[in-house]
Design a protein around this motif. Sequence first.
Motif, PDB file in Angstrom:
ATOM      1  N   UNK A  57       0.831  -1.200   0.000  1.00  7.62           N
ATOM      2  CA  UNK A  57       0.000   0.000   0.000  1.00  7.62           C
ATOM      3  C   UNK A  57       0.870   1.258   0.000  1.00  7.62           C
ATOM      4  N   UNK A  58       2.004   1.190   0.720  1.00  2.00           N
ATOM      5  CA  UNK A  58       2.920   2.316   0.707  1.00  2.00           C
ATOM      6  C   UNK A  58       3.416   2.608  -0.698  1.00  2.00           C
ATOM      7  N   UNK A  59       3.740   1.545  -1.440  1.00  4.26           N
ATOM      8  CA  UNK A  59       4.206   1.706  -2.816  1.00  4.26           C
ATOM      9  C   UNK A  59       3.102   2.292  -3.691  1.00  4.26           C
ATOM     10  N   UNK A  60       1.858   1.830  -3.512  1.00  4.61           N
ATOM     11  CA  UNK A  60       0.745   2.333  -4.307  1.00  4.61           C
ATOM     12  C   UNK A  60       0.501   3.820  -4.048  1.00  4.61           C
ATOM     13  N   UNK A  61       0.580   4.221  -2.782  1.00  7.59           N
ATOM     14  CA  UNK A  61       0.381   5.632  -2.458  1.00  7.59           C
ATOM     15  C   UNK A  61       1.464   6.499  -3.093  1.00  7.59           C
ATOM     16  N   UNK A  62       2.666   5.956  -3.178  1.00  9.70           N
ATOM     17  CA  UNK A  62       3.749   6.708  -3.821  1.00  9.70           C
ATOM     18  C   UNK A  62       3.469   6.884  -5.312  1.00  9.70           C
ATOM     19  N   UNK A  63       2.962   5.819  -5.949  1.00 17.63           N
ATOM     20  CA  UNK A  63       2.685   5.890  -7.378  1.00 17.63           C
ATOM     21  C   UNK A  63       1.480   6.767  -7.690  1.00 17.63           C
ATOM     22  N   UNK A  64       0.653   7.019  -6.675  1.00 16.04           N
ATOM     23  CA  UNK A  64      -0.519   7.871  -6.866  1.00 16.04           C
ATOM     24  C   UNK A  64      -1.770   7.078  -7.160  1.00 16.04           C
ATOM     25  N   UNK A  65      -1.684   6.177  -8.134  1.00 11.21           N
ATOM     26  CA  UNK A  65      -2.821   5.330  -8.494  1.00 11.21           C
ATOM     27  C   UNK A  65      -2.329   3.909  -8.730  1.00 11.21           C
ATOM     28  N   UNK A  66      -3.085   2.901  -8.294  1.00 12.41           N
ATOM     29  CA  UNK A  66      -2.673   1.511  -8.529  1.00 12.41           C
ATOM     30  C   UNK A  66      -2.428   1.216 -10.006  1.00 12.41           C
ATOM     31  N   UNK A  67      -3.162   1.901 -10.899  1.00 15.11           N
ATOM     32  CA  UNK A  67      -3.006   1.669 -12.332  1.00 15.11           C
ATOM     33  C   UNK A  67      -1.587   1.960 -12.794  1.00 15.11           C
ATOM     34  N   UNK A  68      -0.940   2.919 -12.136  1.00 14.21           N
ATOM     35  CA  UNK A  68       0.434   3.258 -12.507  1.00 14.21           C
ATOM     36  C   UNK A  68       1.375   2.081 -12.254  1.00 14.21           C
ATOM     37  N   UNK A  69       1.064   1.283 -11.265  1.00 13.19           N
ATOM     38  CA  UNK A  69       1.894   0.114 -10.977  1.00 13.19           C
ATOM     39  C   UNK A  69       1.829  -0.873 -12.133  1.00 13.19           C
ATOM     40  N   UNK A  70       0.634  -1.063 -12.687  1.00 15.22           N
ATOM     41  CA  UNK A  70       0.493  -1.990 -13.814  1.00 15.22           C
ATOM     42  C   UNK A  70       1.234  -1.476 -15.040  1.00 15.22           C
ATOM     43  N   UNK A  71       1.238  -0.154 -15.206  1.00 18.56           N
ATOM     44  CA  UNK A  71       2.009   0.424 -16.307  1.00 18.56           C
ATOM     45  C   UNK A  71       3.504   0.202 -16.110  1.00 18.56           C
ATOM     46  N   UNK A  72       3.944   0.322 -14.848  1.00 17.31           N
ATOM     47  CA  UNK A  72       5.369   0.153 -14.549  1.00 17.31           C
ATOM     48  C   UNK A  72       5.825  -1.285 -14.764  1.00 17.31           C
ATOM     49  N   UNK A  73       4.923  -2.249 -14.562  1.00 14.69           N
ATOM     50  CA  UNK A  73       5.284  -3.661 -14.720  1.00 14.69           C
ATOM     51  C   UNK A  73       5.763  -3.951 -16.139  1.00 14.69           C
ATOM     52  N   UNK A  74       5.242  -3.198 -17.100  1.00 12.42           N
ATOM     53  CA  UNK A  74       5.605  -3.444 -18.498  1.00 12.42           C
ATOM     54  C   UNK A  74       7.082  -3.180 -18.771  1.00 12.42           C
ATOM     55  N   UNK A  75       7.734  -2.477 -17.842  1.00  9.30           N
ATOM     56  CA  UNK A  75       9.165  -2.221 -18.014  1.00  9.30           C
ATOM     57  C   UNK A  75      10.049  -3.258 -17.351  1.00  9.30           C
ATOM     58  N   UNK A  76       9.459  -4.390 -16.913  1.00  5.52           N
ATOM     59  CA  UNK A  76      10.231  -5.424 -16.223  1.00  5.52           C
ATOM     60  C   UNK A  76      11.394  -5.896 -17.096  1.00  5.52           C
ATOM     61  N   UNK A  77      12.583  -5.923 -16.495  1.00  4.41           N
ATOM     62  CA  UNK A  77      13.776  -6.323 -17.217  1.00  4.41           C
ATOM     63  C   UNK A  77      14.529  -5.159 -17.813  1.00  4.41           C
ATOM     64  N   UNK A  78      13.847  -4.037 -17.972  1.00  2.36           N
ATOM     65  CA  UNK A  78      14.495  -2.847 -18.530  1.00  2.36           C
ATOM     66  C   UNK A  78      14.652  -1.726 -17.506  1.00  2.36           C
ATOM     67  N   UNK A  79      13.827  -1.753 -16.463  1.00  2.77           N
ATOM     68  CA  UNK A  79      13.850  -0.707 -15.441  1.00  2.77           C
ATOM     69  C   UNK A  79      13.946  -1.357 -14.068  1.00  2.77           C
ATOM     70  N   UNK A  80      14.836  -0.841 -13.212  1.00  2.97           N
ATOM     71  CA  UNK A  80      14.967  -1.406 -11.873  1.00  2.97           C
ATOM     72  C   UNK A  80      13.745  -1.104 -11.025  1.00  2.97           C
ATOM     73  N   UNK A  81      13.044  -0.004 -11.303  1.00  2.00           N
ATOM     74  CA  UNK A  81      11.805   0.266 -10.580  1.00  2.00           C
ATOM     75  C   UNK A  81      10.750  -0.779 -10.946  1.00  2.00           C
ATOM     76  N   UNK A  82      10.679  -1.131 -12.231  1.00  2.37           N
ATOM     77  CA  UNK A  82       9.748  -2.174 -12.654  1.00  2.37           C
ATOM     78  C   UNK A  82      10.127  -3.518 -12.053  1.00  2.37           C
ATOM     79  N   UNK A  83      11.430  -3.803 -12.037  1.00  6.82           N
ATOM     80  CA  UNK A  83      11.891  -5.050 -11.417  1.00  6.82           C
ATOM     81  C   UNK A  83      11.483  -5.102  -9.952  1.00  6.82           C
ATOM     82  N   UNK A  84      11.632  -3.960  -9.279  1.00  2.00           N
ATOM     83  CA  UNK A  84      11.277  -3.864  -7.863  1.00  2.00           C
ATOM     84  C   UNK A  84       9.791  -4.157  -7.648  1.00  2.00           C
ATOM     85  N   UNK A  85       8.950  -3.575  -8.485  1.00  2.00           N
ATOM     86  CA  UNK A  85       7.509  -3.767  -8.342  1.00  2.00           C
ATOM     87  C   UNK A  85       7.124  -5.224  -8.558  1.00  2.00           C
ATOM     88  N   UNK A  86       7.684  -5.836  -9.593  1.00  2.00           N
ATOM     89  CA  UNK A  86       7.351  -7.228  -9.912  1.00  2.00           C
ATOM     90  C   UNK A  86       7.824  -8.174  -8.816  1.00  2.00           C
TER      91      UNK A  86
END
Length: 277
Positions: A57-86
């Motif tokens: 929940x802390x991570x979601x509040x930082x992103x602003x909206x849960x939908x942003x987390x799903x957008x960030x997942x698409x960068x898995x393997x290319x972005x360390x933030x995406x790797x962190x989320x996954x």
Amino acid sequence: MHEWALLIFTVAIPAAVGGILFLWFINGIMADGSTNPIKIMKLPLIVIACLSIVGLFGAFFHLGEPLHAFNAIRGFGRSWMSNEIVVTGAFIAFACITAGLAIVQKKINPVLMLITGLVGVIDIYCMATAYTVTRVNGWNHLNTYLVFYGTAFSIGPILGASLIAPFLEGKAILKAIKWAFAFSIIGIAVQLIGSAMFNAYIPEIQSISSETAANKLVPYSGMIGVRWVIEIAGLSLMAYLALTTKNKINYAFIYAALIFFVLAEGMSRYVFYVLGS
């Protein structure tokens, strides 16, 4: 400092990782038939799973909206933030499955506990790397890894010990507290090593704002000192419990030690985010 959500996230997740690794370790050394694993581990596993969700929940509040987390997942393997989320999601899923199986099947799965902890260790690496790859002076340093892993191995064992203590008796509870004390020393030692390395690094110029990390930390020198005093106080309480010769343990001391460590690590993370403000 506007990173309260990240502060919660980066304290809660490492604490949960350290907690479940400690529970796995204690479950192993007490697997002699003299204790009931499900009685001891069920509630602690549930609490660890809940704590990991709090971090989410802390991570979601930082992103602003849960939908942003799903957008960030698409960068898995290319972005360390995406790797962190996954990987964080994987850790939380494993933690919840481990707790869920303990409730449904009424038995503990040590292999699943270990896998959950190891995924958590990888998660902490991804979490720290998301900061070290930045150009912020004070984040792009080995100390960042040591700070995050230090949180896991200082708070985690004390959290685990405080959760299982009410379900243990006699020598078993003393053994758990002694191991928690030993691991918390390691966690603090890791952070002290990082601090020693960091002190030689902070005079360098911060590449973004041209302000040194040393100058940024001057107003927070008192907080840094108080943080270490609180952490030492918590460690002293654990030392008292670990070295006591009394047959009965005062649970209030271990809960107080846990509160001290949480406060100290929270203050440490606050100062960490000051560097990037």
